[in-house]
Write an enzyme that holds these catalytic residues in place. Structure first.
Site, short mmCIF file in Angstrom:
data_model
loop_
_atom_site.label_atom_id
_atom_site.label_comp_id
_atom_site.label_asym_id
_atom_site.label_seq_id
_atom_site.Cartn_x
_atom_site.Cartn_y
_atom_site.Cartn_z
N CYS A 332 0.78 -1.24 0.00
CA CYS A 332 0.00 0.00 0.00
C CYS A 332 0.82 1.30 0.00
O CYS A 332 0.48 2.21 -0.76
CB CYS A 332 -1.03 -0.01 1.12
SG CYS A 332 -0.59 -0.88 2.61
N ARG A 361 7.21 -11.09 5.10
CA ARG A 361 6.80 -10.88 6.48
C ARG A 361 7.47 -11.92 7.37
O ARG A 361 7.50 -13.10 7.02
CB ARG A 361 5.26 -11.00 6.62
CG ARG A 361 4.50 -9.97 5.81
CD ARG A 361 3.01 -10.14 5.94
NE ARG A 361 2.30 -9.22 5.07
CZ ARG A 361 0.98 -9.17 4.93
NH1 ARG A 361 0.23 -10.02 5.60
NH2 ARG A 361 0.42 -8.31 4.11
N GLN A 379 1.27 -10.95 -3.34
CA GLN A 379 -0.04 -10.46 -2.91
C GLN A 379 -0.71 -9.79 -4.11
O GLN A 379 -0.15 -8.90 -4.73
CB GLN A 379 0.13 -9.47 -1.76
CG GLN A 379 -1.15 -9.18 -1.01
CD GLN A 379 -0.88 -8.38 0.26
OE1 GLN A 379 -0.10 -7.44 0.25
NE2 GLN A 379 -1.53 -8.75 1.35
N ASP A 381 -2.63 -7.46 -4.83
CA ASP A 381 -3.16 -6.23 -4.27
C ASP A 381 -3.81 -5.36 -5.34
O ASP A 381 -3.45 -5.42 -6.51
CB ASP A 381 -2.01 -5.41 -3.67
CG ASP A 381 -2.17 -5.23 -2.18
OD1 ASP A 381 -3.30 -5.23 -1.71
OD2 ASP A 381 -1.15 -5.10 -1.49
N HIS A 383 -5.38 -1.08 -5.17
CA HIS A 383 -5.79 0.06 -4.36
C HIS A 383 -6.69 0.94 -5.22
O HIS A 383 -6.36 1.24 -6.37
CB HIS A 383 -4.58 0.83 -3.87
CG HIS A 383 -3.70 0.01 -2.98
ND1 HIS A 383 -2.53 -0.58 -3.41
CD2 HIS A 383 -3.87 -0.38 -1.69
CE1 HIS A 383 -2.00 -1.28 -2.42
NE2 HIS A 383 -2.79 -1.18 -1.37
N LYS A 463 -12.43 -3.87 7.70
CA LYS A 463 -12.35 -4.65 6.47
C LYS A 463 -13.49 -5.66 6.40
O LYS A 463 -14.10 -6.02 7.40
CB LYS A 463 -11.00 -5.37 6.39
CG LYS A 463 -10.73 -6.32 7.55
CD LYS A 463 -9.39 -7.03 7.41
CE LYS A 463 -9.14 -7.96 8.59
NZ LYS A 463 -8.00 -8.85 8.39
N HIS A 509 -8.15 -0.88 0.05
CA HIS A 509 -7.13 -1.92 -0.14
C HIS A 509 -7.91 -3.21 -0.37
O HIS A 509 -8.83 -3.51 0.40
CB HIS A 509 -6.26 -2.11 1.10
CG HIS A 509 -5.70 -0.86 1.68
ND1 HIS A 509 -4.36 -0.56 1.66
CD2 HIS A 509 -6.29 0.17 2.34
CE1 HIS A 509 -4.15 0.59 2.27
NE2 HIS A 509 -5.30 1.06 2.70
#
Length: 637
Positions: A332, A361, A379, A381, A383, A463, A509
């Site tokens: 992000c 991570r 990921q 992702d 946005h 979320k 997100h």
């Protein structure tokens, strides 16, 4: 004394009565199947004596709460059996867990797997003895003396951590007594359906500086049928284990040189790229553009985003030119920098920006599990930057895209949870209230069912969590939609409104696969390695009966590859039965073409599908038309 029951009826009693007597006054069957009761919402043992007006709800043994009580009581049953068989063993703690229980012991001689059978047999014996389970109270000081006399130093340590003067509750069953809040089942005879599963090591109080204890894991259910059903489920889950299938199907492996960092083999990359190609195609159709942001970024960025202060323990860091940098755990902040790189008008919004970002991570080594729990993953992702007025429309759009992937393409059913503000959060309560209302409003507008998951939101926003159910009923949390008013504020991003003034955008997100690696692990187990044809790394395998037909098989291989089909040729000097068993049983190839003399002479193919004993002869031209359609993604409406 008036007792109000859950159906609204009221029963009156002249004197104080225990919960068993109250249940029996309603029906014998209720008394027999109840393991506890809720008195004004508070769980109590069946032996609890009620002496006042109250609302009462009985907890049946086969309910979720009832089964949890059985599992906690089973832990005590196991501890009693261990002490009977191995009297010099020290006991520590034994909680109920999902589907079962465990207890940590400090034995004089280390337990071995064969001991589990002995302990389980003793547990069955104690169960048949129908020993009454009694709740007792004792002062902290008396409890310390009691356990010191028994040499139970671990219990003494636990009790000494409790405030002085406090009365403690204990549960006694025959010659065994344990410190516990309860409640527990009325007697040992209620604990019938259990199975000891495994031994493991566990540090006392989870501290590696303390002594290593031995943990015994067990399963427990309300009845034998539920236990047998769960054991069958475990057997099926073992067959589907993605770590074993991943190795057999030559998809991926994890090396000792990189724990938690999976290696994808050629067939695994075909599978991964097929999912990525699908993702890109569907996102282009949904109005997304794709970007790529750096893997390592300056500490200052992570401080601005809040990750440095709220997620630091999960981040890998390094130093470049005496400046702190971090490997991105999320995409992000980079996505926000991409947005901030140019001036935006309200006419540009919503802006939907996707990124297949490789993130890292830190996970504890004990938590790593194949592709399901890794330290590096891709990921999927995206946005979305939008005006406040566009919130509902965009959440609906993402939900519909998720629906297309989960239900339409993969055939998953799913549930939705709204995860609200956690304890560790940034931003004002007003912002959180607006964000939670925005998510809830969109769900209500769509008429979607959902449940609230309190305190499980991301630190920067609430979320929606999408939890899919696989072929054997397991639930996996994959997709999320996170609504964020905080990061746009922290990064001071804006757009020029219709009035010519600067305005703050709202940010979504969202992921669909979540972690592509983990999603692959889920798919391996969901399909048990037998992927649908569009997804299979090898779609078609050509199996030759003898050497003479190899030229025709190679010609056919080339034709199919030119049609962008994934084909392998097995022209080894092995029996056709062996080749079929390997293609079908080991590699789970969706379609096998058996090529013999007749097929070569007549330009035909003999088609055999995975899991079927049937073979169908087809003319080559007819087959080519058929196979093109067969290899397409099937979207369920």
């Amino acid at each position: 004394m008036k007792i109000e029951l859950m159906d609204g009826s009221v029963k009156e009693f002249e004197n104080a009565e225990n919960m068993f007597v109250i249940a029996k006054s309603i029906s014998n069957s209720l008394a027999k199947k109840s393991v506890a009761a809720k008195v004004d919402g508070e769980l109590k043992d069946m032996s609890y004596v009620l002496d006042r007006d109250a609302k009462v709800e009985f907890v049946p043994i086969d309910s979720e709460e009832g089964e949890h009580i059985v599992r906690h009581s089973a832990a005590h049953l196991m501890a009693q059996a261990v002490i009977r068989l191995f009297p010099k063993t020290k006991v520590t703690i034994g909680p109920a867990i999902e589907n079962g229980f465990y207890y940590d012991f400090d034995p004089e001689v280390q337990f071995v797997p064969e001991d589990l059978e002995k302990i389980e047999a003793e547990m069955k014996k104690i169960s048949k003895e129908d020993i009454k389970i009694e709740r007792l109270e004792m002062s902290r000081e008396d409890a310390i003396k009691h356990f010191e006399a028994l040499g139970e130093n671990y219990k003494v340590e636990i009790i000494k951590d409790i405030a002085q003067g406090e009365m403690l509750s204990f549960y006694k069953q025959g010659d065994f007594m344990d410190l516990c809040r309860g409640p527990h089942v009325p007697s040992t005879s209620y604990i019938k359906a259990f199975k000891l599963k495994s031994l493991a090591g566990a540090y006392w109080r989870g501290d590696s500086n303390n002594k290593m204890l031995q943990r015994i894991y067990g399963l427990a259910f309300a009845d034998e049928k539920r236990l047998k059903d769960y054991l069958k489920f475990l057997e099926e889950a073992e067959k589907r284990d993605h770590r074993r299938l991943g190795k057999e199907l030559e998809l991926f492996f994890v090396s000792e040189y990189g724990p938690g960092f999976p290696f994808f083999m050629p067939k695994g990359m075909v599978l991964k790229n097929t999912l990525i190609d699908l993702w890109r195609k569907e996102h282009r159709k949904a109005g997304y553009v794709e970007i790529q942001t750096p893997t390592i970024l300056n500490r200052e960025l992570w401080e601005t985003s809040g990750h440095w202060f709220n997620y630091r323990e999960n981040m890998y860091t390094t130093s470049i030119d005496e400046t702190d940098f971090a490997i991105k755990p999320m995409n992000c902040p980079g996505g926000i920098l991409n947005y901030k790189n140019k001036i935006h008008s309200y006419k540009d919004l919503p802006e939907r920006v996707g990124e297949l970002g490789h993130v890292h991570r830190h996970e504890f080594s004990g938590a790593l599990h194949g592709l399901m729990r890794v330290r590096a993953f891709t990921q999927d992702d995206a946005h979305i930057f939008m005006t406040p007025e566009q919130i509902e429309e965009e959440i609906i759009g993402v939900t519909e895209l998720i629906d297309k992937f989960y239900k339409g393409i993969f055939g998953f059913n799913y549930t939705i949870e709204l995860s609200t503000k956690p304890e560790k959060a940034i931003g004002s309560q007003e912002i959180w209230d607006r964000a939670e209302a925005g998510l809830e409003g969109a769900l209500k507008k769509m008429g979607r069912e959902y449940k609230i998951n309190p305190g499980d939101g991301a630190f920067y926003g609430p979320k929606l969590d999408f939890k899919i159910k696989d072929a054997i009923g397991r639930t996996w949390q994959c997709g999320t939609i996170q609504l964020d008013f905080n990061l746009p504020e922290r990064f001071d991003i804006n757009y020029i409104g219709e009035d010519g003034e600067k305005h703050r955008p709202v940010m979504i997100h969202r992921v669909i696969y979540g972690s592509i690696e983990r999603f692959i692990g889920i798919l391996i187990e969901h399909y048990a390695g037998a992927f649908p044809m569009w997804l299979a790394p090898t779609q078609i395998k050509l199996l030759t009966i003898n050497e003479d037909v190899v030229p025709y098989a190679k010609e056919l291989q080339q034709i199919l590859e030119d049609m962008d089909l994934r084909v392998e040729l097995d022209d080894r000097a092995e029996s056709i039965g062996y080749k079929i068993r390997e293609a079908n049983g080991k590699y789970k190839i969706p379609m096998q073409l058996i090529i013999g003399k007749n097929e070569a002479e007549n330009r035909e193919v003999n088609v055999r599908r995975f899991g079927s004993n049937e073979q169908v002869s087809m003319k080559l031209d007819d087959f080519l038309k058929y196979v093109v359609e067969e290899a397409k993604i099937k979207i369920n409406k």
